[in-house]
Design an enzyme around this catalytic site. Structure first.
Site, PDB file in Angstrom:
ATOM      1  N   PHE A   1       0.820  -1.219   0.000  1.00  0.00           N
ATOM      2  CA  PHE A   1       0.000   0.000   0.000  1.00  0.00           C
ATOM      3  C   PHE A   1       0.861   1.279   0.000  1.00  0.00           C
ATOM      4  CE2 PHE A   1      -2.152   2.861   3.319  1.00  0.00           C
ATOM      5  CZ  PHE A   1      -2.726   3.679   2.370  1.00  0.00           C
TER       6      PHE A   1
ATOM      7  N   THR B   1       9.845 -11.641   8.847  1.00  0.00           N
ATOM      8  CA  THR B   1      10.110 -10.498   7.951  1.00  0.00           C
ATOM      9  C   THR B   1      10.530  -9.261   8.723  1.00  0.00           C
ATOM     10  OG1 THR B   1       8.816 -11.203   6.056  1.00  0.00           O
ATOM     11  CG2 THR B   1       8.962  -8.832   6.410  1.00  0.00           C
TER      12      THR B   1
ATOM     13  N   ASP C   1       3.606   4.255  14.631  1.00  0.00           N
ATOM     14  CA  ASP C   1       3.367   4.809  15.976  1.00  0.00           C
ATOM     15  C   ASP C   1       2.962   3.720  16.969  1.00  0.00           C
ATOM     16  OD1 ASP C   1       0.802   4.264  15.010  1.00  0.00           O
ATOM     17  OD2 ASP C   1       0.007   6.282  15.324  1.00  0.00           O
TER      18      ASP C   1
ATOM     19  N   TYR D   1       2.498  -7.619  15.991  1.00  0.00           N
ATOM     20  CA  TYR D   1       2.930  -6.720  14.920  1.00  0.00           C
ATOM     21  C   TYR D   1       3.782  -5.584  15.467  1.00  0.00           C
ATOM     22  CZ  TYR D   1       2.654  -2.624  11.865  1.00  0.00           C
ATOM     23  OH  TYR D   1       2.977  -1.508  11.137  1.00  0.00           O
TER      24      TYR D   1
ATOM     25  N   ASP E   1     -14.508  -7.510  20.061  1.00  0.00           N
ATOM     26  CA  ASP E   1     -13.335  -6.635  20.011  1.00  0.00           C
ATOM     27  C   ASP E   1     -12.081  -7.436  19.675  1.00  0.00           C
ATOM     28  OD1 ASP E   1     -12.010  -4.272  20.112  1.00  0.00           O
ATOM     29  OD2 ASP E   1     -12.495  -3.813  22.207  1.00  0.00           O
TER      30      ASP E   1
HETATM   31  P1  NAD Z   1       1.545  -3.629   3.174  1.00  0.00           P
HETATM   32  O1  NAD Z   1       1.257  -4.852   3.987  1.00  0.00           O
HETATM   33  O2  NAD Z   1       0.457  -3.062   2.331  1.00  0.00           O
HETATM   34  O3  NAD Z   1       2.783  -3.910   2.197  1.00  0.00           O
HETATM   35  C1  NAD Z   1       3.932  -4.586   2.604  1.00  0.00           C
HETATM   36  C2  NAD Z   1       4.707  -4.961   1.352  1.00  0.00           C
HETATM   37  O4  NAD Z   1       5.910  -5.636   1.776  1.00  0.00           O
HETATM   38  C3  NAD Z   1       3.966  -5.938   0.435  1.00  0.00           C
HETATM   39  O5  NAD Z   1       4.095  -5.523  -0.902  1.00  0.00           O
HETATM   40  C4  NAD Z   1       4.658  -7.267   0.656  1.00  0.00           C
HETATM   41  O6  NAD Z   1       4.642  -8.110  -0.495  1.00  0.00           O
HETATM   42  C5  NAD Z   1       6.070  -6.804   0.988  1.00  0.00           C
HETATM   43  N1  NAD Z   1       6.811  -7.791   1.796  1.00  0.00           N
HETATM   44  C6  NAD Z   1       6.385  -8.461   2.885  1.00  0.00           C
HETATM   45  N2  NAD Z   1       7.356  -9.261   3.357  1.00  0.00           N
HETATM   46  C7  NAD Z   1       8.436  -9.067   2.563  1.00  0.00           C
HETATM   47  C8  NAD Z   1       9.757  -9.577   2.544  1.00  0.00           C
HETATM   48  N3  NAD Z   1      10.150 -10.478   3.455  1.00  0.00           N
HETATM   49  N4  NAD Z   1      10.603  -9.156   1.601  1.00  0.00           N
HETATM   50  C9  NAD Z   1      10.214  -8.255   0.655  1.00  0.00           C
HETATM   51  N5  NAD Z   1       8.977  -7.755   0.616  1.00  0.00           N
HETATM   52  C10 NAD Z   1       8.100  -8.132   1.564  1.00  0.00           C
HETATM   53  O7  NAD Z   1       2.088  -2.566   4.220  1.00  0.00           O
HETATM   54  P2  NAD Z   1       1.964  -0.976   4.178  1.00  0.00           P
HETATM   55  O8  NAD Z   1       0.686  -0.582   4.813  1.00  0.00           O
HETATM   56  O9  NAD Z   1       2.287  -0.499   2.823  1.00  0.00           O
HETATM   57  O10 NAD Z   1       3.129  -0.582   5.188  1.00  0.00           O
HETATM   58  C11 NAD Z   1       4.462  -0.296   4.728  1.00  0.00           C
HETATM   59  C12 NAD Z   1       5.330  -0.024   5.925  1.00  0.00           C
HETATM   60  O11 NAD Z   1       4.791   1.065   6.668  1.00  0.00           O
HETATM   61  C13 NAD Z   1       5.405  -1.193   6.899  1.00  0.00           C
HETATM   62  O12 NAD Z   1       6.729  -1.281   7.363  1.00  0.00           O
HETATM   63  C14 NAD Z   1       4.461  -0.810   8.017  1.00  0.00           C
HETATM   64  O13 NAD Z   1       4.873  -1.363   9.249  1.00  0.00           O
HETATM   65  C15 NAD Z   1       4.598   0.699   8.017  1.00  0.00           C
HETATM   66  N6  NAD Z   1       3.409   1.423   8.494  1.00  0.00           N
HETATM   67  C16 NAD Z   1       2.197   1.258   7.908  1.00  0.00           C
HETATM   68  C17 NAD Z   1       1.107   1.987   8.360  1.00  0.00           C
HETATM   69  C18 NAD Z   1      -0.249   1.890   7.723  1.00  0.00           C
HETATM   70  O14 NAD Z   1      -1.177   2.556   8.172  1.00  0.00           O
HETATM   71  N7  NAD Z   1      -0.426   1.118   6.655  1.00  0.00           N
HETATM   72  C19 NAD Z   1       1.247   2.868   9.444  1.00  0.00           C
HETATM   73  C20 NAD Z   1       2.501   2.986  10.032  1.00  0.00           C
HETATM   74  C21 NAD Z   1       3.583   2.281   9.532  1.00  0.00           C
END
Ligand code: NAD
Ligand code: TYD
Length: 352
Positions: free
Chosen positions: A11, A99, A134, A159, A290
């Site tokens: 995403f 991961t 966060d 997580y 919940d």
């Molecule tokens: P997501 O789950 O949509 O995407 C994660 C991507 O990482 C996917 O494309 C997946 O195929 C890839 N992936 C997973 N394991 C892998 C591996 N071992 N090697 C290579 N690729 C791998 O996550 P997101 O929402 O896009 O989040 C991205 C980052 O931002 C993450 O680190 C997440 O912790 C952080 N984050 C997300 C949010 C949120 O609201 N979505 C908020 C704060 C932080």
């Protein structure tokens, strides 16, 4: 010049790659394992663009990462790759450990080897930017001030614990080995290409499909919503001018209880795609059990990034959620394709 992005088919990563290439001619090597959350359709507009080099693989695959670093010689690595869904981490934490912790460790080791071999001039401009959350700070009471970068880490879910561990590794690689790292801890993102297992897109697609809108508990948990394109611009700013070894909290100044978010989505859908029976989508709201250990409130104090890097979000929640709802209404093919067999299995497991 080139940057290496990991998790760039997810995403936030896909939004970042699109945003980066809209602002720069600098190529992106995109390393993504394509788990259930990775989706190359989100990057379809880059087909044939030589600035986007996609590589399917794991951040924990040391020889692959070593090879990519030598072959493409990036001036920065931005680590988005992660398992990211709290509910999945409750059902099965192991992938999160693999991961988010072990994978980040292997990536750091590969980058450390690469960095050490760079000539001094390139060393001074090289950056490793780690994207975190966060949720590492734990849960706030309703009266507590928002999280600053000084808050202690108190992660509550598998997580957030795995992300906290990865943040600590990144920090240690700076202090111990001098790796030039930057860490961002952001609040809940929303916007285009958001996988519909997370709350906002799930509510939109369920509403349109005539399904229940499953609100956990009393719906009074609070999240601080950040439009994904604002997050992308924050990462660009931190990469450009962030101080080495520092962490930056990124938030939207948009604290909302979940039930208010769901009702806002219903109102927008009532306006843009009214139900054929004339009733409101809000009639589909259903309170369900919940989440175990559900964090009550997250909120980000984003004054440090504003003060030091002059970054502020440009969307309000109202403008961002309107864009998001409209995006889902206009991109039904993307939604249909992500709702594959494995997606259906998850929905059955989580909501039955
Ligand atoms: P997501 O789950 O949509 O995407 C994660 C991507 O990482 C996917 O494309 C997946 O195929 C890839 N992936 C997973 N394991 C892998 C591996 N071992 N090697 C290579 N690729 C791998 O996550 P997101 O929402 O896009 O989040 C991205 C980052 O931002 C993450 O680190 C997440 O912790 C952080 N984050 C997300 C949010 C949120 O609201 N979505 C908020 C704060 C932080
Ligand atoms: P989510 O999008 O999973 O993000 P996070 O857990 O990382 O904050 O959930 C956001 C909020 O919405 C969270 O408080 C849990 C709640 N929620 C529901 O009420 N119903 C749902 O079906 C989902 C997925 C989440």
């Amino acid at each position: 010049m080139t940057i290496l992005v990991t998790g760039g088919a997810g995403f936030i990563g896909s939004n970042f790659v699109l945003d980066w290439l809209a602002h720069s001619e600098e190529a992106v090597v995109n390393l993504d394992k394509l788990t259930y959350a990775g989706n190359l359709e989100s990057l379809a507009s880059l087909q044939g663009d030589p600035r986007h080099i996609f590589v399917r693989g794991d951040i924990g695959d040391r020889s692959l990462v070593d090879r990519l670093l030598i072959e493409h010689h990036p001036r920065a690595v931005i680590n988005f790759a992660a398992e990211s869904h709290v509910d999945r981490s409750i059902h099965g934490p192991e992938d999160f450990i693999q991961t988010n912790i072990v994978g980040t460790f292997h990536l750091l080791e590969a980058v450390r080897g690469y960095y050490n071999a760079l000539p001094a001039t390139e060393k001074s401009s090289f950056r490793f930017l780690h994207v975190s959350t966060d949720e590492v700070y734990g849960s706030l009471t309703p009266e507590a001030p928002p999280f600053t970068e000084e808050n202690p880490y108190e992660p509550n879910s598998p997580y957030s614990a795995s992300k906290a561990a990865s943040d600590h590794l990144v920090r240690a690689y700076h202090h111990t080995y001098g790796l030039p790292v930057l860490t961002t801890n952001c609040s809940n993102n929303y916007g285009p290409y958001h996988f519909p297992e997370k709350m906002i897109p799930l509510m939109i697609v369920n509403a349109l499909a005539g399904k229940h809108l499953p609100v956990y508990g009393d719906g009074m948990q609070v999240r601080d919503w950040l439009y994904v394109k604002d997050h992308c611009s924050a990462i660009r700013r931190v990469l450009e001018d962030g101080r080495l070894g520092e962490t930056y909290n990124v938030g939207g100044w948009n604290e909302k209880p979940n039930i208010e978010v769901v009702k806002t989505i219903c109102k927008l859908l009532d306006q843009y795609r009214p139900r054929s029976d004339g009733k409101s989508y809000a009639d589909q709201i259903t309170y369900v059990s919940d989440r175990p250990g559900h964090d009550q409130r997250y909120a980000i104090d984003a004054r440090k990034i504003e003060r030091e890097l002059n970054w502020k979000p440009s969307e309000t929640f109202e403008s961002g959620i309107t864009k998001t709802v409209r995006w889902y209404l206009e991109n039904t093919e993307w939604v249909r394709h992500v709702q594959s067999g494995t997606y259906r299995d998850w929905i059955k497991k989580q909501y039955s």
